[in-house]
Structure formats: structure tokens, C-alpha cells
Design an enzyme around this catalytic site. Sequence first.
Site, mmCIF file in Angstrom:
data_model
loop_
_atom_site.group_PDB
_atom_site.id
_atom_site.type_symbol
_atom_site.label_atom_id
_atom_site.label_comp_id
_atom_site.label_asym_id
_atom_site.label_seq_id
_atom_site.Cartn_x
_atom_site.Cartn_y
_atom_site.Cartn_z
ATOM 1 N N TRP A 1 0.853 -1.182 0.000
ATOM 2 C CA TRP A 1 0.000 0.000 0.000
ATOM 3 C C TRP A 1 0.895 1.240 0.000
ATOM 4 O O TRP A 1 1.770 1.370 0.863
ATOM 5 C CB TRP A 1 -0.893 -0.044 1.240
ATOM 6 N N LYS B 1 -13.536 -0.796 5.908
ATOM 7 C CA LYS B 1 -14.129 -1.623 4.861
ATOM 8 C C LYS B 1 -15.186 -2.569 5.398
ATOM 9 O O LYS B 1 -16.313 -2.606 4.903
ATOM 10 C CB LYS B 1 -13.035 -2.420 4.135
ATOM 11 N N ASP C 1 -0.843 -5.572 9.064
ATOM 12 C CA ASP C 1 -1.864 -4.606 8.683
ATOM 13 C C ASP C 1 -3.100 -5.404 8.283
ATOM 14 O O ASP C 1 -3.109 -6.094 7.260
ATOM 15 C CB ASP C 1 -1.372 -3.741 7.523
ATOM 16 N N ALA D 1 -6.586 -4.800 7.292
ATOM 17 C CA ALA D 1 -7.552 -3.785 6.861
ATOM 18 C C ALA D 1 -8.806 -4.376 6.239
ATOM 19 O O ALA D 1 -9.762 -3.633 5.988
ATOM 20 C CB ALA D 1 -6.889 -2.836 5.858
#
Length: 394
Positions: A127, A243, A208, A210
Site C-alpha cells: 500500500w 471496509k 496490517d 484492513a
Amino acid sequence: MFETLRTQPPDKIIELMKLYADDPREGKIDLGVGVYKNPDGVTPVMRAIKTAEKRLWEDQTTKAYVGLIGDPAFNDAMVALVMGDAIERAQVASAATPGGTGAVRQAFELARMANPDLRVFVSDPTWPNHLSILKHLKIETVPYRYFDNATGTVDVPGMLADLEQAKPGDIVLLHGCCHNPTGANPGAGHWREIVAVLKQSGATPMIDLAYQGFGDGLEADAAPTRLVATSLPETLIAVSCSKNFGVYRERTGALMAVAQDTDRVAALQDNLAYLNRQNYSFPPDHGARAVTMVLTDPELRADWEAELEDMRTGMLRLREQLAAELRARSGSDRFGFIAEHRGMFSRLGATPDQVQRLRDDHGVYMVGDSRMNIAGLNEKTVPLLAEAIVKAGV
């Protein structure tokens, strides 16, 4: 004083959003911005969140500050969602943050406090904001091989070989599921190999997370994180609710620090509170409060899980449809990896020139490295995209 400042390089995704907005063509397709969209092109407020917010509006009696680490009930609920029964709550320090990005930033800050000579091993690609934050903090980054453009899969041998170069005091940044930007994830056996390399090197993993629930389901998507956290002495976990709860603008996230030695948890918790105080004092609470209500109310949780599952399976159907359309038009299975990827993103493997051709000739907008947001499609636009990809010579 300000005459010394220079304009910053434009954010490629923000720039792409503007180009898309300025394009007058009716048939244009936006595969750039990283938000979930339903078949009507809308990023919806999830049903359970809407209900929780209504109850919150009716019942909340104050907007006074919460504590430095946020609402304890939110932290408890998030630790339970991510870790399940894999780790005792007493082994986890946790603090609410402004979204997953805030959690990532705080994790890097915490690691640098522990080791001023910090190095962070980062997947190539990753990212872009990972790299941007690390650069801003002047933390050394070390890329490790991750994605094989030729096959659309994880380059596991290259990844493991590069991670063997890590040492105690380093951070190895991993994507817990639904790798952004590629959509390619290590298999269960590969995760065990990653853990073995980390054990040998003495480096500390940072995950991470997400997109929990967007890949293979809530429990399956959390499995690699749980494996890492239970196998190694210390683990940092940056979590986003943007999300899977659809609360993008509410900036809802958490940073967790897991320690097998519970004697370290108090100091970790104190430092998480300290960092929150230095950066933004008290974290946002509205989204966190709604998420907590959803996770702790059986009816709301069941409704949330059902809607999240519909979103997940809808993206899988789009992947399968796109792979099939490309197979039919190209006469080959070279795009079969799209159906195997998970989450919102896949990296198509197109060159920058081909990406430009898709934009100029067909109104298809994706990031320059050919990352495309599968959730930007619907059943009607999938054939149009497949035709454009073939015509662009990808």
C-alpha cells in the site's frame, strides 16, 4: 518562514479520482479508489451500523471525551474479533486510532521508540501510504520480494529469502489478508514458513489487517494473524473498520500490541496511550461506538455478518465472471489468477502504457501499476472491462 516549503508530489489515487470525475464519457469505469461499491456504484451504510447509529442518537447523553485509548468496550470487542480465543485478553495492549492509517502510524512510532535504529521490511509492492508514512518518519525501509507478475501469485521463495535478512529490532510488515495492491495472499503452509523465518531472525512482525471478512470470511481471514501472534514473542496489529463495517469517514481503527510475556503489556499499554496523547489526544468515538454496539449485540452482529458475507461473495462472483470473460476473449487462461485473488484488489500485470491506453481509449481508470478495485465493477461492466483489457493488448 513558509517560503521554504515546496509542493508535495501528487497522490496518484487522488489524482486519478479527479481525472475520472472530469471525464465526460458515460461508459467510464472507476477501478481506482479503494472503497467498496455495491452493484449500483454506491458505498452503502451497512444495515447494522445504521441501526446502531439510530440507537446511539436516541440514547447517547454526552459528547465528552473518552479516554486516551478510546472506549474500553471497543478495544475489548476488536481484540475478540481479531484474536478470537487464540490469545488471552491480558496479553494484548490496545488503543483506538483514527482509522487503520492512524494505527499504522502509531505502530511505526511505537517501534521507533523501542528501537531508534528501526528498519521496516516492506513487501514489494505494498500500500503506497505505508511507504509514504515511513519516509515522512525517516524510518529506513527494506523491500522484500512478494508478487510474481508473470503468474499473478506470491513469490514465496523470494519472500522467504529476503526475510531471512531481517534481524532483532527490525519490523517485518505483513498484510493479514487481501493484500493491497495485488490481491495475492500466502497459503496456510506459506504462513507457517513465514513464522519459522521470523522465529529464526528475531524480527518483530507487524500485521496490517484492513480487510478482515473481505477475503475468505471473518475467521479464515484472521487465521494468519492469530498464527503469527501465538507463535512469536511480540506482534503489532493495525486494524481498520473502514471496509468491513463501511465506516470510512468515521475513521475507526485500533492498534494492538500482543506480548507473550504479560509483564510487558502494562508498559505497551502506557506507551499506546502516550502516543495517542502526542498525536491527537482522544481518538474519534462515533464510529467506534457504533462498531462496539454491532459486535456486542447478537441481532446486530448477525445482520452485520450476513451483509458482510454478501459483500464478500459478491466480489468473488465478479472475480470469477471477469476471469471467465477474459478467458473467452483472450483464448487463454493467463488471467485465471484474478479468480484466485482475494479482497477488493487485483494487480492485472499491465504496463503503464497499457494502463494509459485503457484510460484513453476505453474510459477504464485504474492505478498506474495496474491495481484495480474489483468492487468497482458490476455484472454489466465486467464484459466491457474484459473487452477493453484484450483490446489494450494486456
